[in-house]
Write an enzyme that holds these catalytic residues in place. Structure first.
Site, mmCIF file in Angstrom:
data_model
loop_
_atom_site.group_PDB
_atom_site.id
_atom_site.type_symbol
_atom_site.label_atom_id
_atom_site.label_comp_id
_atom_site.label_asym_id
_atom_site.label_seq_id
_atom_site.Cartn_x
_atom_site.Cartn_y
_atom_site.Cartn_z
ATOM 1 N N ARG A 55 -32.376 -12.067 -29.962
ATOM 2 C CA ARG A 55 -33.745 -10.300 -29.746
ATOM 3 C C ARG A 55 -32.889 -10.258 -28.564
ATOM 4 N NH1 ARG A 55 -36.731 -11.175 -33.929
ATOM 5 N NH2 ARG A 55 -37.752 -13.728 -33.953
ATOM 6 N N ARG A 61 -42.086 -25.123 -40.136
ATOM 7 C CA ARG A 61 -41.458 -24.062 -40.927
ATOM 8 C C ARG A 61 -39.665 -24.373 -41.753
ATOM 9 N NH1 ARG A 61 -42.213 -18.561 -39.099
ATOM 10 N NH2 ARG A 61 -44.402 -18.952 -38.332
ATOM 11 N N ASP A 93 -49.240 -13.684 -43.899
ATOM 12 C CA ASP A 93 -50.368 -14.767 -42.942
ATOM 13 C C ASP A 93 -51.572 -13.638 -42.589
ATOM 14 O OD1 ASP A 93 -49.238 -14.968 -41.096
ATOM 15 O OD2 ASP A 93 -49.982 -16.716 -40.416
ATOM 16 N N GLU A 109 -45.155 -8.155 -28.130
ATOM 17 C CA GLU A 109 -44.436 -6.615 -28.982
ATOM 18 C C GLU A 109 -43.749 -6.948 -30.176
ATOM 19 O OE1 GLU A 109 -40.806 -7.426 -29.907
ATOM 20 O OE2 GLU A 109 -41.579 -9.842 -28.839
ATOM 21 N N LYS A 161 -53.304 -14.377 -32.755
ATOM 22 C CA LYS A 161 -53.815 -12.671 -33.419
ATOM 23 C C LYS A 161 -54.296 -12.856 -34.124
ATOM 24 C CE LYS A 161 -49.129 -13.339 -33.952
ATOM 25 N NZ LYS A 161 -47.565 -13.949 -33.698
ATOM 26 N N SER A 184 -45.826 -17.018 -42.305
ATOM 27 C CA SER A 184 -46.517 -16.203 -41.923
ATOM 28 C C SER A 184 -45.419 -14.909 -42.294
ATOM 29 C CB SER A 184 -46.106 -16.199 -39.851
ATOM 30 O OG SER A 184 -46.228 -14.593 -39.816
ATOM 31 N N HIS A 185 -44.468 -14.817 -42.229
ATOM 32 C CA HIS A 185 -43.787 -13.051 -42.435
ATOM 33 C C HIS A 185 -42.653 -13.370 -43.047
ATOM 34 C CE1 HIS A 185 -42.593 -14.071 -37.998
ATOM 35 N NE2 HIS A 185 -41.465 -13.940 -38.589
ATOM 36 N N ASP A 213 -51.382 -12.205 -39.538
ATOM 37 C CA ASP A 213 -51.346 -12.202 -37.824
ATOM 38 C C ASP A 213 -51.534 -11.273 -37.141
ATOM 39 O OD1 ASP A 213 -49.797 -13.457 -38.425
ATOM 40 O OD2 ASP A 213 -49.939 -14.940 -36.923
ATOM 41 N N ARG A 214 -50.541 -10.794 -38.234
ATOM 42 C CA ARG A 214 -49.295 -9.578 -37.343
ATOM 43 C C ARG A 214 -49.895 -8.097 -38.135
ATOM 44 N NH1 ARG A 214 -42.843 -10.361 -36.645
ATOM 45 N NH2 ARG A 214 -43.106 -12.591 -36.013
ATOM 46 N N THR A 261 -43.069 -23.571 -31.944
ATOM 47 C CA THR A 261 -44.655 -22.701 -32.281
ATOM 48 C C THR A 261 -45.650 -22.513 -32.978
ATOM 49 O OG1 THR A 261 -43.383 -21.212 -31.939
ATOM 50 C CG2 THR A 261 -43.574 -22.483 -29.883
ATOM 51 N N THR A 290 -42.817 -15.998 -24.468
ATOM 52 C CA THR A 290 -43.066 -16.124 -26.440
ATOM 53 C C THR A 290 -44.212 -16.798 -26.537
ATOM 54 O OG1 THR A 290 -41.661 -14.672 -25.591
ATOM 55 C CG2 THR A 290 -41.568 -15.447 -28.019
ATOM 56 N N ASP A 344 -49.162 -8.974 -41.651
ATOM 57 C CA ASP A 344 -47.908 -9.674 -42.790
ATOM 58 C C ASP A 344 -48.589 -10.318 -43.381
ATOM 59 O OD1 ASP A 344 -49.208 -11.383 -40.958
ATOM 60 O OD2 ASP A 344 -47.422 -12.439 -40.343
ATOM 61 N N LYS A 371 -49.182 -25.956 -40.382
ATOM 62 C CA LYS A 371 -49.879 -26.212 -39.388
ATOM 63 C C LYS A 371 -50.858 -26.719 -38.833
ATOM 64 C CE LYS A 371 -51.195 -22.067 -37.021
ATOM 65 N NZ LYS A 371 -50.502 -20.231 -36.256
HETATM 66 C C1 G1P Z 1 -41.630 -14.755 -33.330
HETATM 67 C C2 G1P Z 1 -42.387 -13.251 -31.931
HETATM 68 C C3 G1P Z 1 -42.957 -14.340 -31.254
HETATM 69 C C4 G1P Z 1 -44.221 -14.459 -32.240
HETATM 70 C C5 G1P Z 1 -43.599 -15.886 -33.567
HETATM 71 C C6 G1P Z 1 -44.750 -15.910 -34.484
HETATM 72 O O1 G1P Z 1 -40.988 -15.664 -32.400
HETATM 73 O O2 G1P Z 1 -41.023 -13.039 -30.987
HETATM 74 O O3 G1P Z 1 -44.023 -12.989 -30.703
HETATM 75 O O4 G1P Z 1 -45.334 -15.597 -31.469
HETATM 76 O O5 G1P Z 1 -42.859 -15.182 -33.672
HETATM 77 O O6 G1P Z 1 -45.401 -15.249 -35.023
HETATM 78 P P1 G1P Z 1 -39.280 -15.769 -32.063
HETATM 79 O O7 G1P Z 1 -39.038 -15.543 -33.745
HETATM 80 O O8 G1P Z 1 -39.359 -14.767 -31.033
HETATM 81 O O9 G1P Z 1 -39.403 -16.956 -31.375
HETATM 82 ZN ZN ZN Z 2 -47.817 -14.521 -38.879
#
Ligand code: G1P
Ligand code: ZN
Length: 542
Positions: A495, A21, A278, A363, A375, A112-113, A280-281, A17, A343, A276, A125
């Protein structure tokens, strides 16, 4: 000269998604980036002749991957590449530039993070012309192409100077190095009441923004300090570093602990925020008041008309399923629909494109709107500043007033990281098989109303997504949700999301872990987490 180079497929280039990565080392294997990026061009022939946006979060290997992408773009017949100076573009800024400049798509280099560096993670991406992550049919086509790829077409031109704003040519293609902040700043200036925020800072309002040595540093400096007049030093850890200074650039109470501690101390500024890797958070936090991302979405929805970009009101609110239902209550009060999606940000795209939702959030510290298709961390921070500038009340009072009106959704998420994948999957399967027996039973003194494996029917494209998380729903609005992460790069991450609603008039000011303790214990026992995973405590609690 553009050369045709023979290659053979790698068998691990399935984008998830959030793109492809992996460990950075995997991307550094010769031909790995070439194969994947060529697969994007092969799957998206419409990029030829158009504009492509390229940039990343500045992590280790960012510049190398960008140079390779530029050379391949020339080989694919792209007419123009827009690349952020220094190779920098936050994810939301990339989305903004794609939309503002009518690009056909963008290649974003980020994990990302996730930590960066030679031993950290890297990612690639692809976003489409609407500025959002490629839909599944596109990522499936890219993946299919990676399995059959036999050659890539690449220019042998020297590296483009990424540090000089201006245009150069690579073969027949124009490469324009752009200011990564400019378009984004202009968009924020249209959405928010900059004059009010300037007046807020001028009145002595204090803030700390922690950029976590990641991509938002240059954005926050330019916008908060240079445009809005926040004192120099408001933005800390502002220089993006290839390894994020050795930290974990994920803004939550665990990884942005220094900020959280400051905000709880007697030296606390009025407002704190972090973003974060990149950009977006976001995490927002007032003096002595952490704001959960679920509450943040609800509070922004309730106050949206204070921002010029949303003055006409919002069309609807969308939240991911595990996100608390706080925003639903605001939507109901406003008389607009609320949507519950699986999600992942990509599920919001259709709702935003169709004009069904204006604000959306997860969340997991993700909040955004229809201004871009990602985001957007700094956007959320500016939205909060806009609300505070107009209301002139401390964050703590704003939050308390919100709960007093709508009630409070006590909320927590417990993460068990890097557990063995096989037992984790078995645990989920066993629980899924038992869900049907739960309704009607009583757990922690509360009756289970329903239990299911969340499935989503997209109202826009009619697609169905199944297996999106196990839900146990109690009367009165309490919930336990279990999911396995889709973004981890090692083992499995479980989670567990726990929520309980307390109506106005009830006890709204308890510690969340305390208020949820009985449900947390039920969540542990019901799935048998300790027995199945060997873990008795979560690694991260938010
Ligand atoms: C996690 C977050 C989800 C977010 C995604 C990308 O995914 O829970 O909300 O969209 O990172 O930032 P997860 O690792 O839970 O699949
Ligand atoms: Zn990010």
């Amino acid at each position: 000269m553009i050369r045709d180079v023979a290659t053979t497929p790698f068998d691990d280039q399935k984008p998830g998604t959030s793109g492809l990565r992996k460990k950075t080392a995997a991307f550094m294997v010769p031909r790995y980036v070439e194969n994947f990026v060529q697969a994007i061009f092969d799957a998206e022939p419409g990029l030829a002749g158009g504009t492509l946006v390229v940039g990343g979060d500045g992590r280790y290997f960012n510049r190398e991957a960008i140079q390779t992408t530029i050379r391949l773009a020339a080989g694919a017949g792209v007419a123009r590449v827009l690349v952020g100076k220094g190779g920098i573009l936050s994810t939301p800024a990339a989305s903004c530039v794609i939309r503002a400049r009518g690009a056909k798509g963008g290649v974003i280099l980020s994990a990302s993070h996730n930590p960066g560096g030679p031993d950290g993670d890297f990612g690639i991406k692809f976003n489409g012309a609407n500025g959002g992550p490629a839909p599944e049919k596109v990522t499936d086509a890219i993946h299919a192409r990676t399995k059959s790829i036999a050659r890539y077409r690449i220019s042998d031109a020297p590296d483009v100077d990424l540090d000089a704003i201006g245009e150069t040519r690579v073969e027949g293609m124009t490469v324009e190095v752009i200011d990564p902040v400019e378009d984004y700043l202009a968009l924020m200036g249209r959405l928010f009441d900059f004059a009010a925020i300037r007046a807020l800072f001028a009145s002595g309002f204090t803030m700390r923004f922690d950029a976590m040595h990641a991509v938002t540093g240059p954005y926050a400096k330019a916008i908060l300090e240079r445009t809005l007049g926040a004192p120099a030093g408001t933005v800390v850890n502002a220089v993006p570093l290839p390894d994020f200074g050795g930290g974990h650039p994920d803004p939550n109470l665990t990884h942005a602990k220094e900020l959280a501690d400051l905000m709880a101390s007697d030296k606390s500024p009025d407002f704190g925020a972090a973003s974060d890797g990149d950009g977006d958070r976001n995490m927002v936090i007032g003096r002595g008041q952490f704001v959960t991302p679920s509450d943040s979405l609800a509070i922004l929805a309730a106050n949206a008309t204070l921002a010029p970009g949303y003055a006409k009101g919002i069309a609807g609110v969308a939240r991911s399923m595990p996100t608390s239902a706080a925003a639903d209550r605001v939507a109901a009060a406003l008389g607009v629909p609320s949507y519950e999606t699986p999600t992942g940000w990509k599920f919001f795209g259709n709702l935003l494109d169709a004009g069904l939702a204006t604000l959306c959030g997860e969340e997991s510290f993700g909040t955004g709107s229809d201004h871009v298709r990602e985001k957007d961390g700094l956007w959320a921070v500016l939205f909060w500043l806009n609300v505070l500038a107009r209301e002139r009340v401390p964050v703590k009072r704003l939050v308390a007033a919100h709960w007093a009106r709508y009630g409070r959704n006590y909320y927590t998420r417990h993460d068990y990281e890097e557990i063995d994948a096989a037992p984790a999957k078995a645990m989920m399967a066993d629980l899924a098989a038992r869900l049907a027996t739960l309704p009607g039973t009583t757990l922690a003194g509360m009756k289970v109303e329903a239990a299911d494996d969340f499935a989503y029917h997209d109202p826009v494209d009619g697609s169905d997504s199944k297996g999106q998380g196990l839900r146990v729903m109690f009367e009165g609005g309490a919930r336990i949700v279990y999911r396995l992460s889709g973004t981890g790069t090692a083992g499995a991450t479980l989670r567990v999301y726990v929520e309980r609603y307390v109506a106005p008039g009830g006890d709204l000011h308890r510690d969340a872990q305390e208020a949820l303790a009985d449900l947390i214990a039920v969540a542990r026992d019901l799935a048998g987490i300790a027995a199945r995973t060997g873990r008795t405590t979560p690694d991260v609690v938010t």
